[in-house]
Write a protein that holds these residues in place. Structure first.
Motif, mmCIF file in Angstrom:
data_model
loop_
_atom_site.group_PDB
_atom_site.id
_atom_site.type_symbol
_atom_site.label_atom_id
_atom_site.label_comp_id
_atom_site.label_asym_id
_atom_site.label_seq_id
_atom_site.Cartn_x
_atom_site.Cartn_y
_atom_site.Cartn_z
ATOM 1 N N THR A 113 -10.015 29.596 19.282
ATOM 2 C CA THR A 113 -9.431 28.384 19.174
ATOM 3 C C THR A 113 -10.171 27.539 20.370
ATOM 4 O OG1 THR A 113 -7.672 29.184 20.594
ATOM 5 C CG2 THR A 113 -7.234 29.196 18.452
ATOM 6 N N LEU A 114 -9.637 26.202 20.308
ATOM 7 C CA LEU A 114 -10.325 25.484 21.655
ATOM 8 C C LEU A 114 -9.481 25.754 22.737
ATOM 9 C CD1 LEU A 114 -11.692 23.071 22.599
ATOM 10 C CD2 LEU A 114 -10.128 21.396 21.527
ATOM 11 N N GLY A 115 -8.310 26.060 22.861
ATOM 12 C CA GLY A 115 -7.328 26.192 23.718
ATOM 13 C C GLY A 115 -7.728 27.817 24.410
ATOM 14 N N GLY A 116 -8.282 28.889 23.494
ATOM 15 C CA GLY A 116 -8.260 29.803 24.105
ATOM 16 C C GLY A 116 -9.652 29.755 25.022
ATOM 17 N N SER A 117 -10.703 29.252 24.289
ATOM 18 C CA SER A 117 -11.878 28.982 24.953
ATOM 19 C C SER A 117 -11.771 28.237 26.376
ATOM 20 C CB SER A 117 -12.963 28.181 24.093
ATOM 21 O OG SER A 117 -13.264 28.782 22.982
ATOM 22 N N LEU A 118 -11.160 27.202 26.275
ATOM 23 C CA LEU A 118 -10.811 26.410 27.652
ATOM 24 C C LEU A 118 -9.918 27.339 28.664
ATOM 25 C CD1 LEU A 118 -9.992 22.816 26.578
ATOM 26 C CD2 LEU A 118 -12.202 23.731 27.022
ATOM 27 N N CYS A 119 -9.200 27.998 28.088
ATOM 28 C CA CYS A 119 -8.347 28.869 29.095
ATOM 29 C C CYS A 119 -9.086 30.060 29.631
ATOM 30 C CB CYS A 119 -7.062 29.438 28.410
ATOM 31 S SG CYS A 119 -5.625 27.803 28.319
ATOM 32 N N GLN A 120 -9.951 30.639 28.807
ATOM 33 C CA GLN A 120 -10.915 31.888 29.231
ATOM 34 C C GLN A 120 -11.341 31.373 30.598
ATOM 35 O OE1 GLN A 120 -10.665 34.652 28.598
ATOM 36 N NE2 GLN A 120 -12.489 35.581 29.319
ATOM 37 N N ALA A 121 -11.862 30.221 30.758
ATOM 38 C CA ALA A 121 -12.637 29.524 31.789
ATOM 39 C C ALA A 121 -13.800 30.393 32.061
ATOM 40 C CB ALA A 121 -11.575 29.722 32.950
ATOM 41 N N ASP A 122 -14.447 30.663 31.321
ATOM 42 C CA ASP A 122 -15.736 31.330 31.387
ATOM 43 C C ASP A 122 -16.792 30.591 31.747
ATOM 44 O OD1 ASP A 122 -18.606 32.591 30.834
ATOM 45 O OD2 ASP A 122 -17.194 34.445 30.303
ATOM 46 N N PRO A 123 -17.391 30.940 32.913
ATOM 47 C CA PRO A 123 -18.661 29.691 33.471
ATOM 48 C C PRO A 123 -19.625 29.476 32.511
ATOM 49 C CG PRO A 123 -18.167 31.292 35.129
ATOM 50 C CD PRO A 123 -17.447 32.139 33.861
ATOM 51 N N SER A 124 -19.707 30.589 31.501
ATOM 52 C CA SER A 124 -20.842 30.060 30.459
ATOM 53 C C SER A 124 -20.247 29.502 29.122
ATOM 54 C CB SER A 124 -21.688 31.394 30.167
ATOM 55 O OG SER A 124 -22.250 31.860 31.375
ATOM 56 N N GLU A 125 -19.000 29.211 29.008
ATOM 57 C CA GLU A 125 -18.172 28.983 27.863
ATOM 58 C C GLU A 125 -18.819 27.267 27.174
ATOM 59 O OE1 GLU A 125 -16.028 27.476 24.931
ATOM 60 O OE2 GLU A 125 -15.439 26.458 27.150
ATOM 61 N N ASP A 126 -19.099 27.253 26.135
ATOM 62 C CA ASP A 126 -19.630 26.001 25.473
ATOM 63 C C ASP A 126 -18.706 24.722 25.559
ATOM 64 O OD1 ASP A 126 -22.253 27.002 24.174
ATOM 65 O OD2 ASP A 126 -21.006 28.677 23.762
ATOM 66 N N LEU A 127 -17.279 25.066 25.020
ATOM 67 C CA LEU A 127 -16.510 24.043 24.910
ATOM 68 C C LEU A 127 -15.995 23.329 26.218
ATOM 69 C CD1 LEU A 127 -14.508 24.630 21.737
ATOM 70 C CD2 LEU A 127 -16.597 23.561 22.019
ATOM 71 N N SER A 128 -16.016 23.971 27.205
ATOM 72 C CA SER A 128 -15.895 23.394 28.691
ATOM 73 C C SER A 128 -16.887 22.351 28.982
ATOM 74 C CB SER A 128 -15.827 24.523 29.721
ATOM 75 O OG SER A 128 -14.526 25.676 29.485
ATOM 76 N N ALA A 129 -18.007 22.592 28.708
ATOM 77 C CA ALA A 129 -19.177 21.807 28.984
ATOM 78 C C ALA A 129 -18.971 20.367 28.111
ATOM 79 C CB ALA A 129 -20.518 22.367 28.661
ATOM 80 N N VAL A 130 -18.471 20.775 26.920
ATOM 81 C CA VAL A 130 -18.079 19.514 26.049
ATOM 82 C C VAL A 130 -17.146 18.555 26.658
ATOM 83 C CG1 VAL A 130 -17.406 19.071 23.736
ATOM 84 C CG2 VAL A 130 -19.244 20.606 24.157
ATOM 85 N N CYS A 131 -16.120 19.318 26.645
ATOM 86 C CA CYS A 131 -14.783 18.412 27.299
ATOM 87 C C CYS A 131 -14.998 17.817 28.466
ATOM 88 C CB CYS A 131 -13.495 19.451 27.104
ATOM 89 S SG CYS A 131 -13.224 19.831 25.400
ATOM 90 N N THR A 132 -15.986 18.672 29.337
ATOM 91 C CA THR A 132 -16.219 17.949 30.941
ATOM 92 C C THR A 132 -17.221 16.657 30.343
ATOM 93 O OG1 THR A 132 -16.071 20.101 32.072
ATOM 94 C CG2 THR A 132 -17.409 18.215 32.991
ATOM 95 N N ALA A 133 -18.040 16.779 29.740
ATOM 96 C CA ALA A 133 -18.876 15.415 29.305
ATOM 97 C C ALA A 133 -17.954 14.323 28.675
ATOM 98 C CB ALA A 133 -20.038 15.935 28.381
ATOM 99 N N LEU A 134 -16.884 14.621 27.835
ATOM 100 C CA LEU A 134 -16.072 13.517 27.210
ATOM 101 C C LEU A 134 -14.940 13.167 28.054
ATOM 102 C CD1 LEU A 134 -16.260 15.038 23.567
ATOM 103 C CD2 LEU A 134 -17.531 13.333 24.556
ATOM 104 N N ASP A 135 -15.037 13.807 29.355
ATOM 105 C CA ASP A 135 -13.594 13.317 30.273
ATOM 106 C C ASP A 135 -12.515 13.514 29.600
ATOM 107 O OD1 ASP A 135 -12.690 11.999 32.476
ATOM 108 O OD2 ASP A 135 -12.804 10.144 31.683
ATOM 109 N N ALA A 136 -12.268 14.798 29.119
ATOM 110 C CA ALA A 136 -10.883 15.007 28.305
ATOM 111 C C ALA A 136 -9.977 15.218 29.211
ATOM 112 C CB ALA A 136 -11.261 16.426 27.557
#
Length: 290
Positions: A113-136
């Protein structure tokens, strides 16, 4: 044979029920949805919890993609497959489709899930970079239905640490919708579905022939997904072109803090940060123009 330490299992029936379970069980409990990061860590005894609270039954409540005039809202239990297949999301932010195509494999994308990816907070995680770029922004709900909104810059406190506190749950991600937007994602990986050696996401907003705003998010180049305000400042008010992309790439290379490991040397990763920043900005501008 890798076996986790013994734990008790609870199944939440609503968000409020999940929060009440966390309140009752305390810090020895952990939420689980896809479990693709949590369960391997438990099998290796890198993490141990007395209780796991299954929130998969909350998908009807937290699995959605809703587009409004000013923002697009995504429920935290929206699965990777749903993000990839959403025409609404791809039309607004094609960066999600770029990223989802290179995340793990179909088995993971069907359950993760999206929430699981963000909450894992792995420095190499893809969707964190996506959401950072989109000012989420991230919506966190606590006891009594109280909600607070946290920017991506503040959401990740450190490696594998987030702003979600005990007794709280990430319920929604909000993406601002503005005209003239283009976005793109690039990733270098050792093999298909692997964690990134380096990845970059970029979003650009055009006003005519001028960049009104731009954001870049990098992953796997430091202790957290990295947003680089200096790039945004350098691009605003400028006409896009190769010289500008090169300037942004140079800023990315000197601003990140990668470590030498089995995936590559620090110098190699800085080179990738430069190159991928250029590529994603170039493609984001092309998409904004089209």
């Amino acid at each position: 044979m890798q076996v986790p330490a013994p734990f008790e299992y609870e199944r939440a029936t609503s968000v409020d029920h999940a929060i009440s379970l966390m309140e009752r069980l305390g810090s020895t409990s952990r939420l689980i949805a896809g479990g693709h990061s949590l369960l391997p860590m438990m099998k290796l005894r890198l993490a141990s919890f007395d209780y796991l609270i299954d929130i998969n039954d909350l998908h009807d409540e937290l699995g959605y993609i809703e587009a409004g005039p000013d923002e697009l809202r995504i429920g935290a239990l929206t699965r990777h497959r749903e993000l990839l297949e959403s025409a609404t999301l791809t039309a607004a932010f094609p960066i999600f489709a770029d990223a989802e195509r290179v995340i793990a494999d179909p088995v993971v994308r069907n359950r993760g899930t999206l929430g699981g990816s963000l909450c894992q907070a792995d420095p190499s995680e893809d969707l964190s970079a996506v959401c950072t770029a989109l000012d989420a922004s991230c919506v966190i709900r606590g006891p009594g239905g109280a909600e607070r909104v946290v920017s991506m810059e503040d959401f990740h406190v450190g490696p594998y640490e987030t702003a979600v506190g005990d007794g709280e749950i990430l319920v929604e991600i909000r993406l601002p919708v503005r005209p003239g937007c283009g976005s793109a994602y690039e990733k270098v990986e050792r093999r298909a579905g692997d964690w990134a050696v380096v990845s970059a996401g970029a979003a650009v907003w055009l006003d005519g022939d001028v960049i009104s705003d731009a954001r870049v998010g990098l992953a796997a180049v430091g202790p957290n997904t990295t947003g680089i305000p200096e790039i945004s400042a350098a691009l605003r008010g400028q006409e896009p072109g190769e010289g500008l992309y090169a300037q942004a790439g140079a800023i990315a290379a000197r601003s990140c803090d990668p470590a030498t490991d089995q995936r590559g040397s620090a110098d190699y990763k800085r080179h990738l940060a430069d190159e991928l920043t250029r590529r994603t900005l170039r493609r984001a501008v092309e998409r904004a123009r089209s």
